[in-house]
Design a protein around this motif. Structure first.
Motif: not given
Length: 468
Positions: A364-365, A368, A372, A411, A415
């Motif tokens: 996910i990191c 993302t 972004e 971010i 998380l």
């Protein structure tokens, strides 16, 4: 530019400090060494002065002088930190412990070592080895970092899975409090429940509650065997299964379990200067180390375990070190000594996460950050078995301007909060993470931290503005 009045005030303050410290040289202006201006991850900030005491009594003298003059002060060791915890702001006094070095005693019977806080970690390791014993704390900056700094940040490193963090390797400390009081509690007893365990106030406090000047360290029997393998696995579920298998089969001999995601592996072997010990391929790369007491017994046991997990299909590929040189080569693939130089400006993260969610976090990191911040690259690796994941993020060919760095922080730490993790597993908070402390500690915990700080340092002169 400083005006005449400011220059005069500065010179007056330095004269007053020198008058209070007649027996200790005070370095100021162009005499301040660059090493005292920054750590490994922060821009230079030159202190008002640097003092280099020889012992706790001289540290206390500096503390009392700073208190009398209302000057903030901070203890400094090897300056290898990454979070600004030991950096002195302009107008501060840096108390450098670089001359407070040496092994005072190695007690083989008790399995302890008494050492001055400025002693390099590698010196401690070598002294233990020469005595036929072993000090297990190990980090990449071993030749530069000081044991006092290791304790003040509660350093972790590669062998936490077996030996614990720095706080687990200390029996006693000598500390200078913010009011100049010297607390000498160089306890050598493993069992000592006589009241509060005061040393734990200072271990991990990043020099905000007191200045550690000496310590009694725990030593262990020297390993007589050291077996290391590098494995490639297809998926993260296999990585977790391999860890369970290693724990079951190798037991307390398991001393390291280092995991590298494929992006880290590719970066390190492509432009990080590391010759691939294994053929490249998809998946995860895991370095497994076991330390024992009998090479004749330990190595066949490790080989049998490794053969079993390969025969079962759990491990796709593996190589077993056959010599010390090969052990060092396998570790080089994980330590990535040259990778940072190849990447250039970067942001390093040291987080704690539940083992089961590390791969989810990495996936996910990475997605993302890329979405972004167009062009942002990131790689993932860590100790894993102790819940510690590291990541590095950067913009190829660009410096990390304030806004991208802030966005990356938001971010990553956002998380971490969602996954019930910690914003710092082993590097500390310092100044770079203090705004995110609430992501890992409750309001009640932070309030208690503030009470402790106020109780020990009511004037807020010892390393102010760090952590809280």
């Amino acid at each position: 530019m400083q005006n005449t009045a400011q220059v005069g005030a500065l010179e007056g303050t330095l004269s007053a400090l020198r008058a209070e410290l007649r027996s200790q040289p005070v370095l100021a202006g162009t005499d301040v060494p660059p090493r005292n201006s920054k750590d490994w991850n922060n821009l230079p900030q030159f202190p008002l002065a640097v003092v280099r005491p020889l012992n706790a009594i001289e540290v206390a003298e500096v503390v009392l002088a700073c208190r009398k003059l209302g000057l903030p002060f901070v203890a400094q060791g090897g300056m290898t930190g990454l979070c600004g915890g030991a950096v002195a702001a302009p107008g501060w006094v840096a108390i450098s412990l670089e001359r407070m070095v040496g092994i005072e005693e190695v007690d083989r019977a008790a399995g302890t070592m008494t050492v001055a806080a400025g002693t390099a970690l590698e010196t401690v390791q070598n002294a233990a080895d020469e005595a036929g014993l072993f000090f297990p704390l190990d980090v990449g900056s071993r030749g530069s970092c000081s044991i006092g700094g290791n304790l003040s940040t509660n350093a972790g490193g590669n062998r936490v899975i077996r030996y614990g963090m720095a706080r687990d390797l200390v029996l006693g400390v000598e500390v200078v409090l913010p009011d100049g009081t010297i607390i000498t509690s160089l306890n050598k007893l493993l069992k000592n429940n006589a009241g509060y365990d005061l040393k734990q106030l200072f271990i991990g406090s990043e020099g905000t509650l007191g200045i550690i000047t000496r310590a009694v360290l725990r030593l262990f029997p020297k390993p007589r065997s050291n077996t290391v393998a590098l494995c490639r696995l297809a998926d993260y579920q296999s990585v977790v299964a391999l860890l369970h298998s290693a724990r079951d089969s190798l037991g307390p001999q398991l001393s390291a379990f280092e995991v590298m995601w494929s992006d880290f592996w590719t970066a390190n072997t492509t432009f990080g200067g590391v010759r691939p010990p294994l053929a490249d391929g998809p998946g995860y790369f895991v370095l497994v180390e076991a330390q024992g007491t009998d090479e004749v017994v330990d190595r066949p046991r490790f080989e049998a375990w490794l053969g079993g997990v390969m025969d079962s299909g759990l491990v796709a590929d593996a190589t077993l070190a056959q010599s010390l040189a090969q052990v060092q080569h396998l570790w080089a693939a994980r330590e990535a000594a040259e990778l940072g130089k190849a990447i250039g400006p970067r942001s390093n993260y040291d987080i704690g996460l539940p083992l089961a969610r590390m791969d989810e976090f990495a996936s996910i990191c990475k997605a993302t950050l890329s979405a972004e911040i167009p062009g942002c690259e990131s790689i993932y690796f860590g100790h894993i078995a102790d819940g510690n994941l590291h990541l590095v993020a950067w913009m190829p060919g660009q410096s990390l301007e304030t806004q991208p760095k802030c966005t990356i922080d938001r971010i990553v730490y956002g998380l971490v909060r969602k996954m019930d993790g910690s914003i710092s597993a082993e590097h500390g908070i310092g100044t770079s993470k203090k705004q995110w402390l609430g992501h890992a500690r409750s309001e009640q915990e932070i309030a208690l931290m503030r009470k402790l700080k106020a109780a020990l340092d009511p004037d807020n002169l010892l390393n102010p503005g760090k952590i809280l």
